[in-house]
Motif scaffolding. Structure first.
Motif, mmCIF file in Angstrom:
data_model
loop_
_atom_site.group_PDB
_atom_site.id
_atom_site.type_symbol
_atom_site.label_atom_id
_atom_site.label_comp_id
_atom_site.label_asym_id
_atom_site.label_seq_id
_atom_site.Cartn_x
_atom_site.Cartn_y
_atom_site.Cartn_z
ATOM 1 N N TYR A 219 30.513 -19.114 -11.710
ATOM 2 C CA TYR A 219 30.353 -18.579 -12.984
ATOM 3 C C TYR A 219 31.467 -17.885 -13.824
ATOM 4 O O TYR A 219 31.882 -16.685 -13.112
ATOM 5 N N HIS A 220 31.687 -18.214 -14.848
ATOM 6 C CA HIS A 220 32.700 -17.519 -15.563
ATOM 7 C C HIS A 220 34.088 -17.653 -14.961
ATOM 8 O O HIS A 220 34.890 -16.920 -15.198
ATOM 9 N N GLY A 221 34.147 -18.405 -14.141
ATOM 10 C CA GLY A 221 35.537 -18.585 -13.158
ATOM 11 C C GLY A 221 35.714 -17.485 -12.417
ATOM 12 O O GLY A 221 37.057 -17.277 -11.881
ATOM 13 N N HIS A 222 34.741 -16.590 -12.144
ATOM 14 C CA HIS A 222 35.017 -15.270 -11.350
ATOM 15 C C HIS A 222 34.352 -15.317 -10.118
ATOM 16 O O HIS A 222 34.162 -14.202 -9.613
ATOM 17 N N GLY A 223 34.132 -16.546 -9.465
ATOM 18 C CA GLY A 223 33.880 -16.579 -8.165
ATOM 19 C C GLY A 223 32.508 -16.572 -7.686
ATOM 20 O O GLY A 223 32.297 -16.771 -6.510
ATOM 21 N N LEU A 224 31.761 -16.613 -8.345
ATOM 22 C CA LEU A 224 30.181 -16.567 -8.040
ATOM 23 C C LEU A 224 29.472 -17.602 -8.210
ATOM 24 O O LEU A 224 29.855 -18.642 -9.068
ATOM 25 N N ARG A 225 28.495 -17.991 -7.420
ATOM 26 C CA ARG A 225 27.812 -19.353 -7.490
ATOM 27 C C ARG A 225 27.153 -19.743 -8.807
ATOM 28 O O ARG A 225 26.111 -18.744 -9.348
ATOM 29 N N LEU A 226 27.557 -20.763 -9.382
ATOM 30 C CA LEU A 226 27.026 -21.087 -10.696
ATOM 31 C C LEU A 226 25.520 -21.115 -10.881
ATOM 32 O O LEU A 226 25.069 -20.483 -11.839
ATOM 33 N N ASP A 227 24.958 -22.152 -9.949
ATOM 34 C CA ASP A 227 23.632 -22.318 -10.274
ATOM 35 C C ASP A 227 22.944 -21.000 -10.004
ATOM 36 O O ASP A 227 21.997 -20.764 -10.665
ATOM 37 N N LEU A 228 23.150 -19.991 -9.248
ATOM 38 C CA LEU A 228 22.462 -18.753 -9.055
ATOM 39 C C LEU A 228 22.545 -17.878 -10.112
ATOM 40 O O LEU A 228 21.802 -17.436 -10.561
ATOM 41 N N CYS A 229 23.706 -17.741 -10.836
ATOM 42 C CA CYS A 229 24.047 -16.833 -11.695
ATOM 43 C C CYS A 229 23.314 -17.555 -13.011
ATOM 44 O O CYS A 229 22.732 -16.605 -13.790
ATOM 45 N N LYS A 230 23.405 -18.517 -13.272
ATOM 46 C CA LYS A 230 22.397 -19.226 -14.315
ATOM 47 C C LYS A 230 21.167 -18.834 -14.443
ATOM 48 O O LYS A 230 20.423 -18.594 -15.428
ATOM 49 N N LYS A 231 20.545 -18.950 -13.174
ATOM 50 C CA LYS A 231 19.157 -18.592 -12.860
ATOM 51 C C LYS A 231 19.060 -17.160 -13.356
ATOM 52 O O LYS A 231 17.833 -16.954 -13.805
ATOM 53 N N LEU A 232 19.993 -16.365 -13.052
ATOM 54 C CA LEU A 232 19.941 -14.830 -13.290
ATOM 55 C C LEU A 232 20.198 -14.703 -14.892
ATOM 56 O O LEU A 232 19.209 -13.999 -15.481
ATOM 57 N N GLU A 233 20.892 -15.375 -15.343
ATOM 58 C CA GLU A 233 21.239 -15.544 -16.911
ATOM 59 C C GLU A 233 20.132 -15.753 -17.714
ATOM 60 O O GLU A 233 19.626 -15.171 -18.816
ATOM 61 N N ASP A 234 19.124 -16.957 -17.349
ATOM 62 C CA ASP A 234 18.097 -17.478 -17.772
ATOM 63 C C ASP A 234 17.058 -16.171 -18.293
ATOM 64 O O ASP A 234 16.042 -16.335 -18.977
ATOM 65 N N LEU A 235 17.211 -15.092 -17.192
ATOM 66 C CA LEU A 235 16.256 -14.085 -17.096
ATOM 67 C C LEU A 235 16.690 -13.113 -18.258
ATOM 68 O O LEU A 235 15.960 -12.051 -18.808
ATOM 69 N N LYS A 236 17.812 -13.385 -18.952
ATOM 70 C CA LYS A 236 18.474 -12.516 -20.179
ATOM 71 C C LYS A 236 18.438 -10.777 -19.437
ATOM 72 O O LYS A 236 17.677 -10.188 -20.123
ATOM 73 N N PRO A 237 18.605 -10.512 -18.332
ATOM 74 C CA PRO A 237 18.472 -9.125 -17.972
ATOM 75 C C PRO A 237 19.227 -8.101 -18.647
ATOM 76 O O PRO A 237 20.271 -8.280 -19.150
ATOM 77 N N ALA A 238 18.665 -7.012 -18.868
ATOM 78 C CA ALA A 238 19.085 -5.891 -19.665
ATOM 79 C C ALA A 238 20.160 -5.107 -18.531
ATOM 80 O O ALA A 238 20.913 -4.366 -18.941
#
Ligand code: AHR
Length: 813
Positions: A219-238
């Motif tokens: 994710y953003h090349g910063h080492g975290l798992r892509l699919d899981l971060c995208k799942k979080l991103e989809d929630l548009k967390p504040a």
């Protein structure tokens, strides 16, 4: 028929832009092998090494108070360990090689072990990862290791699955001290269950100081798992709250979380035993959390330990000098995030690739701590921190304002059954508007119907209540966030994953639906609908009260009835026709009972009338002048409670309506655990030294308590509105959120004070109450979008049974 009346002219308050966020805690192995996609388990070889402040108990450990923690020789919980072949070095195995830990000659002073391997020619060692090393065809994996040898040793490093080599590279370990070697491996196949194999074709003796294998695409090349971060991103967390949770508190000093341990190069981070049964390398550390927040565009919320360990696990209180040390740890964390790069910790941040400060907005002092000892520590932290960082928003674990202390936000946590959430839609309606803002930092349905649509609908009823009160409720987050399906320690969790795939439970889709339909203002609305009588209130009678209380002649609907489940305590037949009760609990059960305010009380279920909603129970109860006397009704277990024993009949799952009498005071209460609700109270005349007849009648809607033939109190059986709604708007749109927990479709008559276009959009989550998502059917429960016609100043909209809907109406004119 239900009704919603909307008054757009009365804008009550702006919506809270920070309402929907995330809480990440490294639980269920959701850090290493999860969000932090290290593919090798025990990469630093110290998973089985016990910290100095814990002592071994068999393969587990205990802290200085005797609290035992299951770490299974570094494999974690017993059910995880059962699935792997025994080994001395967790996750590592040797074939034609001798392998042992070396605790003296380690990579650096933060490493407690190295792996010493004596390879025969073609001997190998392999790592099985987190239930397998997952790889995808064509994807690149970065491997690095630190190794040393006395004579050069050729090694082949490969990813292998069922005898096939998916990727392989060679390296030669040279005869100097520990040296880092880097390789890129590109997989020729896809599997979740590969191994990382290190072979020495010519044999040799090597020490491994540290080894890591991670995907290069992150994710953003910063080492975290892509699919899981995208799942979080989809929630548009504040916001994202991190790093815990109970892991912040720990169960000893070494297991309490510290900022200083979780920064710097990954191989220099010591790692620690986290409170959920395993060792964490803290590769997912403070910097990574802050970077994730930045990459996702969310506010960061850091939780620090305040000088005490977890109060639910025999708390260890730090003394003054240690409190100062923990405070210093928090201040250094703040400097790392917020200080400029000329400061000590700001300079480290810059060296780690982030010269500019991070935007850390919130600091929470402690997690789930409370009481005088918390207040004292909170005050020390609050004063020191706000003096240096006045702009930080400070979150307390409790309402410390009641102790005269300052705070910005109070964090409240809710784990309960579906109906509790449905019943408590109005929880915040009468909160003090002059008090602190509220953060619902952790909420989830944890009993009975976990992971289902029904659970998500129950939570949605509660979330509607938060939305209606977002003048004070400013933040909310479901908990916990992630679960590696092979390593569940706590269920349910919002998102489940294995090595390659993931799915989210219905609660996730409720948050996504609500979080992406906010509006600018909460506007006035009223609602009318039918009641639901709490479906968990079912079942026959029980005996309650103090240890040793005597009962005679229990009759259920006029028929004699006897003990069937001794939930708390046991029945002794005393020979004179009386059933005497007593408690026989293990120390652990007693401790739990005390936490629930139930020490010295019994609960014995009679008969097996599991479906009863109505009935009459009576028993003669002996008043000895001291004991609490009691009978109850509705004893059918409410599903299987989390962490409960195998029998569904236990203290947490059986939550009858209780009628108790003590010191002349009669009480009718409902609910269990921490949140018992008083339904009615009255005075009764109890004569000591004789039997009294206690009788409880239910007609399915009303309870009547009768003492010696005289009615002492009545109460409505707990019920709640079957529908909850909230209305927000912006310049163009009226947004109506409707949750229907009824088991039938309902027509909702909607009346507005402004004209709207006929065409409107509806997004709906609905289905059977038992519907769940799974790895195979990840979106069995997900929102459906519809374009409908027929809206107007007064129109009827149908909401399905068990549903969560968002209607978007276009304002006219
Ligand atoms: O979310 C799981 C745990 O529940 C958290 O660690 C803790 O804060 C709460 O007790």
């Amino acid at each position: 028929m239900a009704k919603i009346t909307v008054n757009t002219k009365n804008k009550k308050f702006p919506t809270a832009s920070s309402l929907y966020g995330l809480f990440f805690e490294d639980i269920n192995r959701s850090g290493d092998g999860g969000l932090y996609p290290e593919l090798l388990r025990n990469r630093s070889f110290d998973d089985s090494i016990i910290p100095d402040d814990l002592s071994p108990v068999g393969d587990n450990v205990q802290n200085e108070t005797g609290w035992v923690y299951e770490i299974g020789h570094g494999e974690g919980l017993p059910r995880w360990r059962e699935k792997v072949a025994p080994t001395d070095v967790p996750a590592w195995y040797a074939v034609s090689a001798d392998m042992a830990l070396d605790t003296a000659d380690t990579l650096n002073s933060n490493r407690s072990a190295a792996l010493d391997v004596d390879f025969q020619p073609n001997g190998s060692i392999y790592n099985i990862g987190f239930s397998g090393v997952p790889v995808r065809e064509g994807e690149a994996y970065h491997l690095y290791l630190f190794a040393k040898a006395e004579a050069p040793v050729d090694l082949t490093v490969s990813i292998e699955s069922d005898g096939s080599v998916l990727a392989s590279k060679a390296l030669t370990v040279r005869t100097v001290g520990y040296v880092r070697y880097d390789l890129t491996l590109i997989s020729k196949g896809t599997t979740k269950t590969a191994r990382l194999v290190i072979t020495a074709p010519g044999g040799g003796h090597v020490k491994l100081g540290f080894i890591s294998l991670m995907p290069t695409d992150t994710y953003h090349g910063h080492g975290l798992r892509l699919d899981l971060c995208k799942k979080l991103e989809d929630l548009k967390p504040a916001f994202i709250r991190f790093p815990g949770g109970c892991i912040v508190e720990g169960f000893s000093k070494s297991t309490a979380q510290r900022f200083k341990r979780m920064v710097g190069e990954p191989w220099e981070r010591p790692g620690y035993y986290n409170l959920w049964g395993y060792r964490s390398t803290e590769g997912l550390g403070y910097h990574e959390y802050l970077q994730l927040c930045e990459d996702m565009g969310t506010d960061a919320l850091y939780v620090c330990n305040c000088g005490m360990t977890c109060q639910a696990r025999r708390c260890i209180l730090m003394e003054e000098d240690e409190i100062a040390e923990y405070l210093d740890d928090a201040l250094c964390a703040l400097e790392y995030a917020l200080g400029d790069k000329s400061t000590k910790w700001g300079a480290l941040r810059a060296r780690m690739g982030h010269p500019d400060p991070f935007k850390l907005k919130y600091l929470e002092i402690g997690n789930e701590n409370n009481g005088d000892e918390y207040d004292r520590r909170y005050e020390i932290f609050y004063n020191a921190i706000t003096e240096r960082y006045p702009e930080l928003v400070i979150i307390a674990n409790t309402h410390v304002e009641n102790s005269g202390l300052k705070l910005d936000i109070a964090d409240e946590h809710f784990y309960n059954r579906v109906e509790w959430f449905a019943e408590n839609s109005h929880f915040y309606d009468n909160y003090d508007r002059q008090g602190p803002d509220i953060f619902v930092g952790e909420y989830a349905v944890v009993a009975g119907n976990i992971r289902t649509l029904y659970a998500a609908v129950g939570e949605a009823m509660f979330l509607i209540g938060l939305e209606r009160n977002q003048d004070i409720v400013k933040l909310a987050s479901y908990a916990p966030l992630f679960e590696n399906v092979h390593y569940a320690a706590w269920e349910p969790d919002l998102i489940a994953f294995d090595g390659l795939d993931n799915y989210a439970i219905p609660s996730y889709y409720v948050q996504r639906l609500f979080g992406s339909n906010r509006g600018d203002n909460v506007i006035e609305s009223t609602q009318e609908c039918e009641p639901v009588y709490a479906p968990y209130l079912r079942g026959g009678p029980c005996l309650l009260g103090s240890v040793g209380v005597k009962f005679k002649n229990p009759l259920w609907n006029g028929e004699p009835v006897g003990p069937t489940h001794e939930i708390f305590g046991r029945v002794i037949e005393s020979g004179d026709g009386a059933l005497t009760t007593e408690i026989s609990l293990s120390e652990e059960e007693k401790a739990r009972a005390e936490r629930f305010g139930m020490a010295n009380s019994v609960m014995i279920v009679l008969g097996s009338d599991e479906q009863a909603r109505a009935g009459v129970f009576e028993a003669e109860v002996f008043a000895d002048g001291e004991s609490e006397l009691g009978i109850g009704m509705f004893t059918t277990p409410y599903g299987k409670a989390r962490n409960s024993a195998d029998s569904p009949y236990n203290l947490f799952s059986v939550q009858p309506v209780r009628w108790t009498v003590k010191d002349g005071k009669a009480l009718l209460t409902s609910g269990g655990g921490f949140r018992r609700v008083t339904l009615a109270e009255a005075d009764v005349n109890v004569e000591a030294g004789k039997y009294h007849t206690m009788r409880l009648e239910s007609d399915g809607k009303v309870l009547t308590a009768i003492f010696d033939g005289v009615t002492v109190m009545t109460a409505d059986i707990p019920h709640y509105d079957e529908m909850q709604s909230v209305v927000t708007d912006d310049d163009e749109t009226v947004i109506i959120k409707i949750v229907n927990i009824a088991d039938v479709e309902r027509d909702v008559e909607i009346t507005l004070d402004c004209p709207v276009e006929s065409g409107y959009a509806a997004s709906v989550i609905s289905g059977l109450p038992t519907d769940k998502n799974t790895m195979e059917y990840p979106e069995a429960v997900v929102e459906r979008h519809m374009e409908l016609e027929g809206a107007g100043k007064a129109f009827t909209h149908k909401v399905p049974a068990y549903s969560v809907s968002v209607l978007k109406l276009k304002k006219q004119g």
